[in-house]
Design a protein around this motif. Structure first.
Motif, PDB file in Angstrom:
ATOM      1  N   ASP A 218       0.809  -1.225   0.000  1.00 38.49           N
ATOM      2  CA  ASP A 218       0.000   0.000   0.000  1.00 38.49           C
ATOM      3  C   ASP A 218       0.838   1.269   0.000  1.00 38.49           C
ATOM      4  N   ILE A 219       2.152   1.155   0.195  1.00 35.92           N
ATOM      5  CA  ILE A 219       3.007   2.345   0.134  1.00 35.92           C
ATOM      6  C   ILE A 219       3.336   2.619  -1.328  1.00 35.92           C
ATOM      7  N   LYS A 220       2.559   3.496  -1.915  1.00 36.54           N
ATOM      8  CA  LYS A 220       2.701   3.836  -3.328  1.00 36.54           C
ATOM      9  C   LYS A 220       2.754   5.345  -3.482  1.00 36.54           C
TER      10      LYS A 220
ATOM     11  N   VAL B  59      12.194   8.556   4.869  1.00 41.76           N
ATOM     12  CA  VAL B  59      12.042   7.760   6.082  1.00 41.76           C
ATOM     13  C   VAL B  59      11.990   6.281   5.701  1.00 41.76           C
ATOM     14  N   LYS B  60      12.255   5.424   6.680  1.00 41.61           N
ATOM     15  CA  LYS B  60      12.174   3.996   6.440  1.00 41.61           C
ATOM     16  C   LYS B  60      10.695   3.578   6.358  1.00 41.61           C
ATOM     17  N   PRO B  61      10.407   2.543   5.574  1.00 40.78           N
ATOM     18  CA  PRO B  61       9.013   2.127   5.375  1.00 40.78           C
ATOM     19  C   PRO B  61       8.264   1.799   6.658  1.00 40.78           C
ATOM     20  N   ASP B  62       8.972   1.293   7.682  1.00 41.02           N
ATOM     21  CA  ASP B  62       8.278   0.921   8.922  1.00 41.02           C
ATOM     22  C   ASP B  62       7.803   2.126   9.726  1.00 41.02           C
ATOM     23  N   LYS B  63       8.217   3.338   9.313  1.00 46.12           N
ATOM     24  CA  LYS B  63       7.750   4.552   9.974  1.00 46.12           C
ATOM     25  C   LYS B  63       6.522   5.149   9.285  1.00 46.12           C
ATOM     26  N   VAL B  64       6.094   4.526   8.174  1.00 45.35           N
ATOM     27  CA  VAL B  64       5.022   5.085   7.338  1.00 45.35           C
ATOM     28  C   VAL B  64       3.752   4.260   7.460  1.00 45.35           C
ATOM     29  N   THR B  65       2.642   4.927   7.710  1.00 48.12           N
ATOM     30  CA  THR B  65       1.332   4.284   7.727  1.00 48.12           C
ATOM     31  C   THR B  65       0.466   4.948   6.663  1.00 48.12           C
ATOM     32  N   VAL B  66       0.019   4.171   5.696  1.00 52.07           N
ATOM     33  CA  VAL B  66      -0.817   4.690   4.604  1.00 52.07           C
ATOM     34  C   VAL B  66      -2.280   4.564   4.983  1.00 52.07           C
ATOM     35  N   GLY B  67      -3.059   5.593   4.644  1.00 54.09           N
ATOM     36  CA  GLY B  67      -4.485   5.555   4.954  1.00 54.09           C
ATOM     37  C   GLY B  67      -5.173   6.834   4.509  1.00 54.09           C
ATOM     38  N   ASP B  68      -6.415   6.976   4.920  1.00 56.06           N
ATOM     39  CA  ASP B  68      -7.208   8.159   4.584  1.00 56.06           C
ATOM     40  C   ASP B  68      -6.901   9.241   5.607  1.00 56.06           C
ATOM     41  N   PHE B  69      -5.805   9.971   5.386  1.00 52.95           N
ATOM     42  CA  PHE B  69      -5.362  11.006   6.310  1.00 52.95           C
ATOM     43  C   PHE B  69      -5.505  12.375   5.646  1.00 52.95           C
TER      44      PHE B  69
ATOM     45  N   ARG C 265       1.636  14.290   8.970  1.00 53.46           N
ATOM     46  CA  ARG C 265       0.921  13.819   7.779  1.00 53.46           C
ATOM     47  C   ARG C 265       1.538  14.374   6.500  1.00 53.46           C
ATOM     48  N   GLY C 266       1.359  13.604   5.440  1.00 51.49           N
ATOM     49  CA  GLY C 266       1.891  14.035   4.157  1.00 51.49           C
ATOM     50  C   GLY C 266       1.458  13.107   3.042  1.00 51.49           C
ATOM     51  N   THR C 267       2.192  13.170   1.929  1.00 50.89           N
ATOM     52  CA  THR C 267       1.890  12.375   0.743  1.00 50.89           C
ATOM     53  C   THR C 267       3.156  11.663   0.281  1.00 50.89           C
ATOM     54  N   VAL C 268       3.034  10.375  -0.044  1.00 48.16           N
ATOM     55  CA  VAL C 268       4.171   9.611  -0.547  1.00 48.16           C
ATOM     56  C   VAL C 268       4.538  10.105  -1.946  1.00 48.16           C
ATOM     57  N   ARG C 269       5.810  10.494  -2.121  1.00 46.77           N
ATOM     58  CA  ARG C 269       6.278  10.995  -3.414  1.00 46.77           C
ATOM     59  C   ARG C 269       7.354  10.113  -4.052  1.00 46.77           C
ATOM     60  N   TYR C 270       7.951   9.195  -3.269  1.00 43.66           N
ATOM     61  CA  TYR C 270       8.994   8.329  -3.821  1.00 43.66           C
ATOM     62  C   TYR C 270       9.069   7.054  -2.989  1.00 43.66           C
ATOM     63  N   VAL C 271       9.282   5.931  -3.672  1.00 44.95           N
ATOM     64  CA  VAL C 271       9.453   4.643  -3.001  1.00 44.95           C
ATOM     65  C   VAL C 271      10.553   3.880  -3.717  1.00 44.95           C
TER      66      VAL C 271
END
Length: 250
Positions: free
Chosen positions: A157-159, A225-235, A177-183
């Protein structure tokens, strides 16, 4: 209580944010909250109402009214609507203390930057200490297999484009809070990293690190940030926490 989703733009402090603001309280109450966003003291604010956001020249924003000396007027009374912009200008004169922290002032400081080769050849650095004591990647007991990343696979879900919350390092449970811009992988460190554009300027870069660009955003809004610090959802973008007096509550 009626609210509207408005853009907040402060050119002097490089703040641009979308917030829900109450439209039925006096403007002086709104300006007190704008101070917490822009850093401009209430008495130094010159507030303008524009038809749309003013931080993007392609939006063709139009000035609707000047809100100086109208502290008892409400946003509802001046006809505010969703999508309009409150542009907050700083009335303090040039040369005041605020200019000491501007980008222009920082550019005039002659800062020394040590290149990687010079740093690697110094004997009084953390890198040199690790080499002398065989710590980390300099541990002679490690073989090639042990250097392979043991990180878990990236969550599906981290996209790019996903809304997220980030656990701040050492933040005692604080989240941003923010928006994922790179993975993906990077040049500055091993493993997978998530590039996030924060809603507020809590970041450390503009989407580039050491001259390599991974995504585009405003200065101080981007971080990795490392992926384990990121939670994706309706934020959604966080609202201002208005502590209204009892006579202002509905």
């Amino acid at each position: 209580m009626s609210v509207s989703m408005l853009f907040i733009h402060s050119p002097s402090t490089h703040i641009s944010s979308e917030r829900r603001l109450p439209t039925t309280v006096p403007l002086t109450s709104v300006k007190a909250r704008l101070e917490t966003i822009t850093g401009i003291p209430l008495e130094s604010q010159s507030v303008q109402l524009w038809s749309t956001r003013t931080d993007d020249p392609d939006c063709n924003a139009k000035l609707l009214c000047q809100l100086d000396n109208q502290d008892e007027v409400t946003l509802e009374q001046v006809g505010v609507e969703d999508g309009m912009c409150l542009k907050v200008l700083d009335k303090r004169p040039k040369g005041s203390v605020v200019d000491m922290f501007s980008d222009e002032a920082a550019e005039k400081i002659d800062m020394y930057q040590m290149d990687d080769e010079t740093y690697a050849n110094r004997a009084d650095t953390v890198l040199a200490y690790k080499k002398r004591h065989g710590i980390g990647r300099f541990d002679p007991k490690k073989d090639a297999a042990s250097s392979v990343s043991s990180e878990p696979p990236l969550p599906e879900d981290i996209k790019v484009g996903a809304r997220c919350e980030v656990d701040m390092v050492g933040g005692d449970g604080m989240k941003r809070r923010g928006t994922v811009r790179y993975v993906g992988s990077t040049m500055f460190a091993k493993g997978d990293w998530v590039g996030v554009e924060y809603d507020e300027p809590y970041g450390k870069n503009d989407g580039s690190v050491n001259g390599t660009r991974y995504f585009e955003c405003r200065p101080s809004y981007g971080s990795f940030v490392k992926p384990d610090k990121v939670t994706v959802g309706d934020f959604p973008v966080e609202e201002i926490d208005f502590d209204l007096d009892e006579d202002e509550e509905m």
